[in-house]
Motif scaffolding. Structure first.
Motif, short mmCIF file in Angstrom:
data_model
loop_
_atom_site.label_atom_id
_atom_site.label_comp_id
_atom_site.label_asym_id
_atom_site.label_seq_id
_atom_site.Cartn_x
_atom_site.Cartn_y
_atom_site.Cartn_z
N HIS A 44 -17.81 57.16 25.20
CA HIS A 44 -16.58 56.41 24.71
C HIS A 44 -16.28 55.12 25.04
O HIS A 44 -15.62 54.34 24.48
CB HIS A 44 -15.43 57.35 25.19
N ALA A 45 -17.25 54.74 26.14
CA ALA A 45 -17.65 53.66 26.53
C ALA A 45 -17.80 52.35 25.11
O ALA A 45 -17.25 51.26 24.94
CB ALA A 45 -18.45 53.03 27.18
N VAL A 46 -19.33 53.42 24.49
CA VAL A 46 -19.41 52.25 23.41
C VAL A 46 -18.32 52.76 22.46
O VAL A 46 -18.13 51.97 21.25
CB VAL A 46 -20.71 53.54 22.54
N ALA A 47 -17.63 53.26 21.86
CA ALA A 47 -16.82 53.57 21.05
C ALA A 47 -16.23 53.01 20.77
O ALA A 47 -15.55 51.49 19.89
CB ALA A 47 -16.37 55.09 20.88
N ALA A 48 -15.87 52.51 21.80
CA ALA A 48 -14.22 51.51 22.88
C ALA A 48 -14.96 49.53 21.86
O ALA A 48 -13.81 49.57 21.42
CB ALA A 48 -14.02 51.21 23.75
N LEU A 49 -16.26 49.46 22.58
CA LEU A 49 -16.81 48.89 22.08
C LEU A 49 -16.79 48.76 20.61
O LEU A 49 -17.14 47.19 19.68
CB LEU A 49 -18.60 48.34 22.71
N ILE A 50 -16.71 49.65 19.97
CA ILE A 50 -17.07 49.39 18.36
C ILE A 50 -15.82 49.29 17.83
O ILE A 50 -15.84 48.55 17.03
CB ILE A 50 -17.54 50.59 17.77
#
Length: 111
Positions: A44-50
């Motif tokens: 979800h950290a990566v999803a937030a960046l996307i």
């Protein structure tokens, strides 16, 4: 300063640290809680960046906050925190992450 980017970066770092501790310093349920929390928080950290790149800050913040609530409650229990207090927080974080994904899908449909 971009607050969402910073929050996502710190969330990713926390996830890696929790996963490492779960793999090398914890046993039993604690190790599993750290592994699960780290996995969900990192995704979800990566999803937030996307989401940030897609100019979808609302879902991005839900990913970060939801990941922190979900994983943070698991981390707290793994470190000996009260399950009766922390346990009910876990699904609230999961709900925030689910709403973030639904919101991101809604944004996609509207575009």
């Amino acid at each position: 300063m971009n607050g969402l980017m910073l929050a996502a970066a710190l969330s990713g770092a926390m996830a890696v640290a929790a996963g490492a501790f779960g793999a090398h310093g914890a046993k039993g349920d604690a190790a599993e809680w750290l592994r699960i929390g780290g996995q969900y928080q990192l995704v979800h950290a990566v999803a937030a960046l996307i989401a940030l790149q897609l100019d979808a800050r609302g879902p991005g913040w839900l990913f970060v906050v939801g990941g922190l609530l979900f994983a943070g409650s698991l981390y707290g229990m793994a470190l000996g925190g009260p399950r009766g207090v922390l346990g009910p927080v876990t699904p609230l974080g999961g709900l925030a992450m689910i709403v973030g994904w639904l919101w991101l899908g809604w944004i996609a449909v509207r575009r």
